[in-house]
Scaffold this motif. Structure first.
Motif, PDB file in Angstrom:
ATOM      1  N   ILE A   1       0.861  -1.177   0.000  1.00 47.74           N
ATOM      2  CA  ILE A   1       0.000   0.000   0.000  1.00 47.74           C
ATOM      3  C   ILE A   1       0.902   1.232   0.000  1.00 47.74           C
TER       4      ILE A   1
ATOM      5  N   GLN B   1      -3.301   5.061   4.027  1.00 45.33           N
ATOM      6  CA  GLN B   1      -3.086   4.058   5.067  1.00 45.33           C
ATOM      7  C   GLN B   1      -4.051   4.189   6.238  1.00 45.33           C
TER       8      GLN B   1
ATOM      9  N   VAL C   1      -7.473   2.722   5.360  1.00 38.98           N
ATOM     10  CA  VAL C   1      -7.314   1.268   5.211  1.00 38.98           C
ATOM     11  C   VAL C   1      -7.204   0.620   6.586  1.00 38.98           C
TER      12      VAL C   1
ATOM     13  N   TYR D   1      -7.831  -3.017   1.982  1.00 37.23           N
ATOM     14  CA  TYR D   1      -7.391  -2.250   0.822  1.00 37.23           C
ATOM     15  C   TYR D   1      -8.331  -2.470  -0.359  1.00 37.23           C
TER      16      TYR D   1
ATOM     17  N   TYR E   1     -11.250  -0.298   0.343  1.00 38.74           N
ATOM     18  CA  TYR E   1     -10.835   1.089   0.121  1.00 38.74           C
ATOM     19  C   TYR E   1     -10.869   1.425  -1.375  1.00 38.74           C
TER      20      TYR E   1
END
Length: 110
Positions: A13, A20, A23, A97, A100
């Motif tokens: 990521i 971040q 996530v 992720y 996201y």
């Protein structure tokens, strides 16, 4: 913001706090959902006290309007990815992720 103290394997990521942090919050939502689902299956469903970070996540991603459909979409994504979370997985970053990225895609399409 220094995220090194979280001690997470971020699986590639980007090193950007704006990515971040949401996530990480989605991962916390996933862990909470997994726990509540497990408790429900053994009959402990009378009281739910679940951390809910969706409004913070939506803010980080840039959703100004938050219709009920957005919440439904988010909770469907959580439920779908929750099946992929294992108890050994301390922080389900990969699953978070994915969620996201789907939320970012939805924001861009609106």
């Amino acid at each position: 913001m220094n995220l090194n103290y979280l001690n997470l394997d971020l699986y590639g990521i980007p090193e950007d706090a704006e990515i971040q942090l949401p996530v990480y919050l989605i991962a916390a939502d996933l862990k909470s959902r997994k726990l509540m689902n497990a408790l429900t299956t053994i009959g402990c469903d009378a009281c739910f006290c679940v951390a809910d970070f969706c409004d913070v996540v939506f803010s980080f991603i840039g959703f100004d309007d938050r219709p009920n459909e957005l919440y439904d979409f988010y909770f469907q994504l959580l439920e779908r990815e929750c099946d992929n979370v294992t108890y050994k997985n301390d922080a389900p970053i990969r699953e978070a992720y994915k969620i996201y990225m789907e939320l970012v895609s939805k924001r861009k399409s609106n």
